[in-house]
Scaffold this active site. Structure first.
Site, PDB file in Angstrom:
ATOM      1  CD  GLU A  57      -0.296   0.916   3.443  1.00  0.00           C
ATOM      2  OE1 GLU A  57      -0.160   2.036   2.922  1.00  0.00           O
ATOM      3  OE2 GLU A  57      -0.366   0.737   4.665  1.00  0.00           O
ATOM      4  NE  ARG A  77      -2.453  -7.009  12.854  1.00  0.00           N
ATOM      5  CZ  ARG A  77      -1.805  -8.165  12.834  1.00  0.00           C
ATOM      6  NH1 ARG A  77      -0.783  -8.376  13.675  1.00  0.00           N
ATOM      7  NH2 ARG A  77      -2.161  -9.114  12.008  1.00  0.00           N
ATOM      8  CB  CYS A  91       9.127  -2.434  -3.468  1.00  0.00           C
ATOM      9  SG  CYS A  91       9.950  -0.945  -4.121  1.00  0.00           S
ATOM     10  CG  HIS A 119      10.732  -3.481  -7.625  1.00  0.00           C
ATOM     11  ND1 HIS A 119       9.738  -3.407  -6.671  1.00  0.00           N
ATOM     12  CD2 HIS A 119      11.061  -4.800  -7.735  1.00  0.00           C
ATOM     13  CE1 HIS A 119       9.460  -4.636  -6.237  1.00  0.00           C
ATOM     14  NE2 HIS A 119      10.249  -5.482  -6.851  1.00  0.00           N
ATOM     15  CG  ASP A 171      10.017  -8.536  -5.201  1.00  0.00           C
ATOM     16  OD1 ASP A 171       9.643  -7.838  -4.249  1.00  0.00           O
ATOM     17  OD2 ASP A 171      10.010  -8.136  -6.390  1.00  0.00           O
TER      18      ASP A 171
END
Length: 264
Positions: free
Chosen positions: A40, A65, A70, A107, A122
């Site tokens: 998110e 939580r 990435c 990334h 990943d």
């Protein structure tokens, strides 16, 4: 630096299996992490600083939580794997997903050397990302639940692909050149602050599974299986219970409203 709380991390991802340094443990950890901690970008849309130090990542993704993108996801996993004794290095990739233009290396993925094999690990590519480690070997398709992946070579570059209705498609491209923490910090800063990056434009929350992928994209909920995709339009009152019940994210209503109008 505060010690990494491995017990809290393992509880967060619902893992209570062996902690031995082996392929089975690595695969189980990746699957548990990928299916429990949502991908998110809520903090990016809200203009919050993305902190990548161990303490901040544990506070956000484990204690609170929340999820992350990435740089947060794979850095957290890196700390967990190192705490267990795995040999891990960082790599940076150029995303090719849904794009034919050349993109910067924004990334983060992980390279794990284990039992004579090099593995691509990943948990930070969102719903279409890997669910288990992939050996760094060209042209050997692997199945993760209902999803299929393979690696190809373009000279010195590796290309990760997944299969779709139209055939194999590129997800991202990377080389074996290791990256350092400062490289990751710079890439994350660009990704979370530059006005042209997708994370500043599109609200997304994603959670993969072995047979179904679920993701929120602005004002739509998308559910995908290997054979079908359904899209459900959302209203603002539906957003809070959706984030809580589908993705396990708890946020104040005023924050939900800011997110809704930001991506409107």
């Amino acid at each position: 630096m505060p010690e990494f709380d491995l017990d809290a991390y393992l509880a967060r991802i619902g893992y209570d299996g062996p902690r031995t340094v082996c392929g089975e443990t690595l695969a189980a950890l990746q699957l548990a992490h990928a299916t429990h901690i949502p991908f998110e970008n809520l903090d990016v849309l809200l203009g919050q600083r993305i902190a990548l130090d161990s303490e901040s990542l544990q506070a956000k993704l484990v204690t609170a939580r929340r999820g992350g993108y990435c740089f947060e996801q794979n850095t957290l996993l890196l700390h967990a794997l190192e705490s267990l004794g795995f040999t891990v290095t960082r790599l940076l990739a150029r995303v090719r997903y849904r794009s034919v233009t050349l993109r910067p290396r924004t990334h983060l993925l992980l390279r794990v050397e284990l039992e004579g094999t090099v593995w691509l690990v990943d948990v930070g590519f969102g719903s279409e990302g890997l669910l288990q480690p992939l050996p760094l070997v060209e042209g050997q398709p692997q199945t993760h639940g209902d999803w299929h992946y393979r690696l190809l070579r373009e000279g010195t570059t590796w290309v990760l692909q997944s299969i779709s209705n139209t055939g194999w498609k590129d997800l991202y491209a990377f080389t074996d050149e290791l990256s350092y923490g400062i490289d990751v910090e710079v890439a994350s800063h660009y990704t979370s602050t530059h006005p042209d990056t997708i994370f500043k434009k599109v609200l997304t929350v994603q959670l993969p599974g072995l047979t179904q992928r679920t993701y929120l994209r602005n004002h739509e909920l998308v559910t995908e299986t290997a054979t079908s995709t359904t899209t459900q339009p959302l209203t603002e009152p539906e957003l809070l219970p959706l984030l809580t019940e589908r993705f396990g994210l708890s946020l104040p209503e005023e924050v939900i409203h800011r997110l809704w109008i930001t991506c409107g």
